[in-house]
Design an enzyme around this catalytic site. Structure first.
Site, short mmCIF file in Angstrom:
data_model
loop_
_atom_site.label_atom_id
_atom_site.label_comp_id
_atom_site.label_asym_id
_atom_site.label_seq_id
_atom_site.Cartn_x
_atom_site.Cartn_y
_atom_site.Cartn_z
N GLU A 1 -4.69 2.19 -4.39
CA GLU A 1 -3.00 2.40 -4.12
C GLU A 1 -2.67 1.46 -3.83
O GLU A 1 -1.31 0.94 -3.03
CB GLU A 1 -2.82 3.96 -3.34
CG GLU A 1 -2.63 3.29 -1.62
CD GLU A 1 -4.04 3.68 -1.32
OE1 GLU A 1 -4.18 4.69 -0.72
OE2 GLU A 1 -5.18 4.10 -2.58
N ASP B 1 -2.02 8.96 -11.37
CA ASP B 1 -1.70 7.89 -12.09
C ASP B 1 -0.33 7.85 -11.94
O ASP B 1 -0.31 6.81 -12.38
CB ASP B 1 -2.50 8.36 -13.07
CG ASP B 1 -4.41 8.11 -13.07
OD1 ASP B 1 -4.93 8.18 -12.06
OD2 ASP B 1 -5.25 9.08 -13.56
N ASN C 1 -2.95 13.11 -4.19
CA ASN C 1 -4.27 12.77 -5.35
C ASN C 1 -4.39 14.52 -4.83
O ASN C 1 -5.17 15.15 -5.82
CB ASN C 1 -4.89 12.42 -5.46
CG ASN C 1 -4.82 11.49 -6.04
OD1 ASN C 1 -4.38 11.50 -6.96
ND2 ASN C 1 -5.56 9.88 -6.12
N HIS D 1 -5.10 14.45 -9.58
CA HIS D 1 -5.50 12.94 -10.26
C HIS D 1 -4.53 12.47 -11.25
O HIS D 1 -4.18 11.08 -11.10
CB HIS D 1 -6.95 12.39 -10.30
CG HIS D 1 -7.86 12.33 -9.67
ND1 HIS D 1 -8.12 11.45 -8.93
CD2 HIS D 1 -8.84 13.70 -9.33
CE1 HIS D 1 -8.90 12.25 -7.49
NE2 HIS D 1 -10.01 12.67 -7.98
N ASP E 1 0.99 -1.53 -0.10
CA ASP E 1 0.59 -0.07 0.18
C ASP E 1 0.75 1.28 -0.27
O ASP E 1 1.77 1.56 1.00
CB ASP E 1 -0.93 -0.01 0.90
CG ASP E 1 -1.59 1.15 1.35
OD1 ASP E 1 -3.44 1.27 0.48
OD2 ASP E 1 -1.44 1.87 1.96
#
EC number: 2.7.7.65
Length: 564
Positions: free
Chosen positions: A479, A453, A444, A449, A436
């Protein structure tokens, strides 16, 4: 055992299907269709060729039978004349005119040349030479007690020869030639001085010499061909002859001469309805006599090599056919002639005929069908290929996360279960790593975003580069990532997890212009070695719990146990 065999068969079929693929199956189907269509066309060609050969033989047989009938008619006449001659030798007619002829012979037999004639309108004259000239020949002799009977028999045969000879017959000359120095012929000798020359011309011919008792022991009918000399104006002829014997004594020879030109005319008349093909007549030694094509008399003449090949083929059968280059040659031996009739059919003539038209049409149909088949194959092959590519693309999209290019959650679970079962079967360890990313929500919120990504894609690439060839990685949440390590112990899995953590934390990545960040991750590790449990969901849950322990301990850590 039956269940294992069934599973092995299904596995083998699946491997074969994957190896072949839709494109290979399409290729195989079209190859089979093309092969069978070619075989069917070839079979039709074979049937057509058999029909063509039968047609050639039928044409030849019709002409050969017609020629044989005419020749048989002449041979029958010759046999009839020989029988009449034998009867006349045994029982001559007691006519005054015949007795006078014998007396006249006795008076002139010493003369160099003589001629005895009874009635020019009814019979043929007897032409002869002297005793002295007869004594010079090896085969000639007048030491015969039945010489008088032979003279009268010759006069009687002369009457029959005049009746038998007509303009509609193929025979140009019919004659009886005696060993006793005289002859009777349907061709008159106009001057007596020419009798010796003509007589010796007869007795030196092969058709006379060939009937000696040594040369013709069976006393059968024989055929002879004569080729003209270069300086002679005479034309080639075919002579059929038969010996005349009585009481084991050879008296002479009855013969009929047929000019080759009349045979040529007969062949031309016989094939008026069949314009294609050339008929050729050969003697028993395969010497060319005549052809049905007078305009090109040497157009289809065979060379010595071809004649030898033809002679070899004729040794085995009285009729048949062979191919020579672009020609089809059929032959048939004649029953009443010591020779063979040959029919030559060229390729150009065959193409112009009915069978040629059918062959061309069949070839065009096969070419058209093959062309359409190839076009169909190309179109279907492209269609199947595109569909296969589309199917592969859809399948990949269904199994992978498009952003990270790793397996998605569903695909990862599908991969994990059989791997866990396989490891359990072979008693190999099975480990799971749960990853994680730390502070991903803050990235973010701060950078957007798109930056998030890019972080996910970057992290997925680093995770993939840290794994072994047999390991499987997937994205199971926003994530969150999960790594499956079949055959890896807990210690080995922890080492892999540490390698992943270091790679993620060591490299900075560009987020925006002049802005870089360094990411970190918390990792939890579990293995079947701990509890002997190979349930993937249980192992993932355990690794996930240890992941949160790592987060609680300050993040950027690897927890491989609950106590670390």
């Amino acid at each position: 055992m039956q269940h294992e065999t069934k599973m092995e068969n299904q596995s083998w079929l699946k491997k074969l299907a994957r190896r072949l693929g839709p494109g290979h199956i399409v290729n195989l189907c079209f190859i089979v269709v093309l092969l069978f269509s070619t075989l069917l066309t070839w079979r039709e060609v074979v049937v057509l060729e058999d029909a063509y050969i039968s047609s050639q033989r039928n044409h030849l047989e019709n002409v050969a039978n017609a020629l044989d009938k005419h020749l048989q008619y002449n041979v029958d006449k010759l046999i009839f004349l020989r029988n009449g001659m034998r009867e006349a030798l045994i029982a001559p007619l007691d006519f005054t005119s015949l007795r006078d002829a014998v007396t006249e012979f006795e008076q002139h037999r010493d003369e160099h040349a003589w001629q005895i004639e009874l009635n020019r309108r009814r019979t043929l004259p007897v032409n002869g030479v002297s005793d002295a000239l007869v004594s010079e020949g090896n085969l000639l002799s007048r030491e015969n007690e039945s010489l008088d009977n032979e003279i009268t028999a010759a006069l009687e045969v002369g009457y029959l020869l005049r009746l038998a000879h007509n303009s509609s017959s193929m025979v140009e000359q019919a004659m009886y030639v005696s060993r006793a120095g005289f002859y009777v012929s349907t061709q008159p000798t106009l001057f007596t001085r020419n009798v010796p020359t003509r007589y010796y011309g007869y007795v030196t011919q092969p058709w006379f010499i060939g009937h000696s008792q040594r040369e013709n022991r069976h006393r059968a009918v024989r055929w002879f061909t004569s080729q003209p000399e270069h300086a002679s104006n005479t034309e080639p002829q075919v002579t059929v002859s038969v010996p005349v014997d009585s009481n084991n004594y050879w008296y002479g020879v009855l013969g009929m001469s047929i000019p080759v030109r009349t045979m040529q005319q007969f062949l031309r008349n016989a094939i008026d309805k069949n314009l294609d093909g050339e008929y050729q007549l050969y003697d028993s030694k395969l010497r060319f006599l005549t052809s049905s094509n007078p305009d090109h008399p040497t157009g289809n003449i065979f060379d010595p090599r071809e004649l030898a090949f033809l002679a070899q083929a004729m040794e085995h059968d009285t009729r048949g056919g062979i191919r020579m280059d672009s020609r089809y040659v059929s032959w048939e031996r004649l029953d009443h002639f010591d020779g063979v009739l040959v029919r030559v059919h060229t390729l150009s003539e065959g193409v112009r005929g009915d069978f040629g038209s059918i062959s061309i049409a069949l070839t065009l149909l096969w070419a058209l069908f093959t062309t359409m088949l190839l076009i169909s194959w190309y179109v279907i092959r492209r269609m199947v290929s595109n569909m296969y590519v589309l199917q592969s693309s859809l399948q990949w999209q269904a199994w992978h996360d498009t952003l990270t290019r790793l397996y998605n959650r569903g695909a990862l679970f599908e991969k994990a279960r059989p791997l866990a079962k396989l490891c359990q079967t072979h008693q190999h360890p099975f480990s799971v790593i749960q990853v994680d990313l730390d502070h991903f929500k803050a990235i973010n919120d701060r950078f957007g975003h798109q930056a998030g990504d890019r972080v996910l894609s970057h992290a997925a690439g680093l995770i993939s580069s840290s794994l072994r060839a047999q390991d499987v990685a997937g994205r199971v949440g926003g994530e969150e990532f999960c790594v499956i390590l079949p055959g890896a112990s807990l210690t080995e899995a922890a080492e892999v997890a540490e390698r992943i953590r270091l790679k993620l934390n060591e490299k900075e990545m560009l987020i925006a212009k002049s802005t870089t960040i360094r990411i970190s991750a918390s990792l939890g590790v579990s293995s079947s070695e701990e509890t002997g449990d190979y349930d993937f969901e249980q192992l993932q849950s355990l690794a996930d719990r240890r992941l949160y322990l790592a987060k609680q301990a300050g993040r950027n850590r690897v927890f491989a146990s609950d106590n670390t």
